[in-house]
Design an enzyme around this catalytic site. Structure first.
Site, PDB file in Angstrom:
ATOM      1  CG  HIS A 141      -1.846   1.006   1.472  1.00  0.00           C
ATOM      2  ND1 HIS A 141      -1.531   2.269   1.907  1.00  0.00           N
ATOM      3  CD2 HIS A 141      -3.192   0.998   1.313  1.00  0.00           C
ATOM      4  CE1 HIS A 141      -2.630   2.982   1.995  1.00  0.00           C
ATOM      5  NE2 HIS A 141      -3.651   2.247   1.646  1.00  0.00           N
ATOM      6  CG  ASP A 218       0.373  -2.433   6.385  1.00  0.00           C
ATOM      7  OD1 ASP A 218       0.225  -1.877   5.282  1.00  0.00           O
ATOM      8  OD2 ASP A 218      -0.588  -2.588   7.173  1.00  0.00           O
ATOM      9  CD  GLN A 221      -6.930  -4.255   4.237  1.00  0.00           C
ATOM     10  OE1 GLN A 221      -7.887  -4.977   4.485  1.00  0.00           O
ATOM     11  NE2 GLN A 221      -7.071  -2.984   3.885  1.00  0.00           N
ATOM     12  CE  LYS A 244      -7.395  -0.390   6.258  1.00  0.00           C
ATOM     13  NZ  LYS A 244      -8.163   0.425   5.310  1.00  0.00           N
ATOM     14  CB  CYS A 382      -3.655   3.389  -1.433  1.00  0.00           C
ATOM     15  SG  CYS A 382      -4.804   4.694  -1.047  1.00  0.00           S
TER      16      CYS A 382
END
Lengths: 424, 149
Positions: A141, A218, A221, A244, A382
């Site tokens: 991303h 990261d 998600q 999220k 993104c």
């Protein structure tokens, strides 16, 4: 089910009551789902952009503002003590959620993007110099690309990119070749927001550590869909966002190994991150407060704690099973629509289905779906370099959460047929 | 609640599938690039003038149905027009898609009136106007890539 009261009054250890997974029951917790859009029932399939929030989270935030809103860490009065306790308890909840060793390793900030920027600008600036290299992947991303690009520009360092195959999986052999004496850091997405690919992060970290390279993941998600254990992974840094994960916007977590965080300089200066201040010299606060300048998103942090409590009360295995069933069903039905090509077909995936339709731009797909009450996301998500890798300007993306159903998939596919009708 | 048929009219779909003047002009006097990175619409517009008249206008590129159809119908509408008339047409078109049309505005637009539905889908206005802004930039000789985002 945990109530807000437990969260506030400090009984941290919530008994894990695993209620059997009943998706219709789950959907009743999310009132926003029960509305019409353009005259049709809302089918919300944009969870990778943001998730919806259960009643318990909304009530928790409401209760905070109605009953004990107060600035934290500095007051001696009752409300401020209560607010501080709730906030710090939320930190503890986050710690246990990802199995960090200590609550001091949990830094609250705005979200995953801020977490990556923080590490790049503190750890990164300290350890990366001219000629050094930072490794990222082709599926990042923009938040996992731009902060490192900025650092490389500043330090005259080089960005190296782990390539991926056409299924959207990392090419691990190529990855190993990138590691060398000049490699100072590796930043990698745990789960791709476009492809749904779950990266073999434990393996990647093992290899990186053999070369003395620290790793940041990261997890934006990942945390809503897979169990994360930062100590088992042995990652050096891990970041995720509340919004999220069925929590409110404006708050997220940076986990870092204590010894790393200790050695890092502060990120932002101001109140709360200090120990003592004179015009001649200022000393900084201990972890994690060193990295938390100013009044934080108190309601947000407490809300995030409630979101994690909500998720902890579910049988995670059943949630994973449900999402996997929905993913399999969605993959089969969407790919059977004529002209559809799936983007992201890794062996290990979360419930995200990105696709393109021959001759029809994703934005046209999105507009027509919207008219049918279906919310998907279209565009480059993104991840412009990733789009380039697949030779496309954009995809349509349906992303599923625990409250989505096979009926949602059916509605989506019916609408896709409508798209074909319009454009035939 | 807007009807999809008002946005994806037959003529728009037709132009998006078979765009007119869809080619490069190799020795074009004027050309400019338009790119909306958020949605991926990307066009190059080429113009050849004969004094003050637009002798030839063409475009290349890719994008959503609205942007492509708009570019196609734009080239049809502008061929043979003077720069001043082209400017006026752009103004009328812009008013149409942003819902600020005058009552007789649609008449002068001819086939372009088909884009009236865009005013009900504000998020797509930038798609409809990209080629037009790009053409303007071409005529003005602007070097920077145009964006309507």
């Amino acid at each position: 089910m945990t109530t807000a009261a437990n969260v506030v009054t400090g009984s941290y250890t919530v008994p894990r009551r695993h209620t059997p997974f009943d998706v219709e029951r789950m959907r009743r917790d999310f009132v926003i789902l029960h509305q019409k859009v353009n005259g049709k029932p809302l089918v919300y399939l944009d969870n990778a952009a943001t998730s919806q929030k259960p009643e318990s989270v909304l009530r928790t935030i409401d209760k905070y503002y109605r009953e004990y809103n107060s600035n934290i860490h500095r007051g001696v009065h009752y409300l401020s003590e209560r607010a501080t306790q709730a906030y710090e308890q939320a930190r503890s909840t986050c710690q246990h959620f990802i199995n960090a060793g200590d609550a001091s390793e949990i830094v609250f900030l705005r979200g995953t993007t801020e977490a990556i920027n923080l590490v790049a600008q503190t750890y990164g600036r300290q350890h990366v110099g001219a000629g050094d290299e930072i490794i990222i992947s082709a599926m990042e991303h923009h938040s996992g690309i731009v902060p490192w690009q900025m650092l490389c520009q500043e330090k005259n360092a080089k960005l190296r990119v782990i390539p991926i195959n056409d299924r959207g999986e990392l090419l691990l052999d190529e990855y190993e070749k990138l590691l060398g004496p000049k490699t100072k850091f590796l930043s990698l997405v745990h789960v791709s927001n476009v492809l749904g690919t779950i990266n073999p992060v434990r393996q990647v970290i093992e290899v990186a550590h053999r070369h003395g390279v620290p790793v940041m993941l990261d997890g934006a998600q990942a945390v809503p869909h897979v169990k994360v254990d930062v100590r088992a992974l042995d990652c050096d840094f891990y970041a995720f966002s509340s919004h999220k994960l069925y929590g409110p916007t404006g708050v997220g977590v940076l986990y870092g190994k204590a010894k790393l965080l200790e050695a890092m300089p502060p990120y932002q200066g101001g109140g709360d991150m200090i120990s003592s201040v004179t015009f001649e010299k200022t000393t900084y606060n201990k972890l994690p407060h060193k990295f938390e300048a100013g009044t934080p998103n108190i309601a947000g942090g407490i809300g995030l704690g409630a979101a994690i409590q909500y998720v902890n009360n579910l049988d995670w295995d059943q949630v994973e099973l449900h999402e996997r069933e929905v993913l399999e069903y969605a993959t089969e039905r969407i790919s059977s629509v004529p002209g559809v090509r799936l983007i992201g077909t890794a062996g290990e995936k979360t419930a995200v289905v990105s696709f393109v339709i021959e001759g029809i731009h994703p934005h046209d797909v999105g507009t027509i779906l919207d008219q049918e009450g279906i919310a998907i996301r279209t565009g480059h998500h993104c991840a412009q370099p990733l789009m380039q890798r697949f030779g496309i300007p954009a995809t349509a993306r349906a992303s599923f959460a625990l409250y989505n159903t096979k009926a949602d998939v059916d509605a989506l596919v019916a609408a896709l047929h409508k798209v074909l009708e319009v454009f035939q | 609640m807007a009807d999809l048929r008002e946005l994806y009219q037959e003529i728009i779909l037709e132009h998006s599938k078979q765009p007119r003047n869809y080619r490069a002009l190799p020795a074009a006097q004027h050309k400019a690039e338009g790119y909306n990175p958020l949605c991926g619409d990307h066009f190059t517009v080429y113009v050849n003038l004969d004094g003050d008249t637009i002798r030839d206008v063409a475009f290349e590129g890719s994008g959503c149905a609205i942007s492509k159809a708009s570019a196609s119908m734009m080239t049809q509408a502008l061929k043979g027009k003077s720069r001043a008339n082209a400017e006026k047409l752009f103004e009328s078109f812009h008013k149409l898609v942003t819902g600020h049309s005058e009552s007789n505005g649609a008449e002068s637009l001819g086939k372009l009136a088909a884009f009236s539905g865009v005013s009900e889908f504000p998020v797509r206005v930038k798609c409809a106007t990209l080629a037009w802004h790009t053409l303007q930039a071409a005529l003005k000789g602007e070097q920077e890539t145009v964006s309507t985002e």
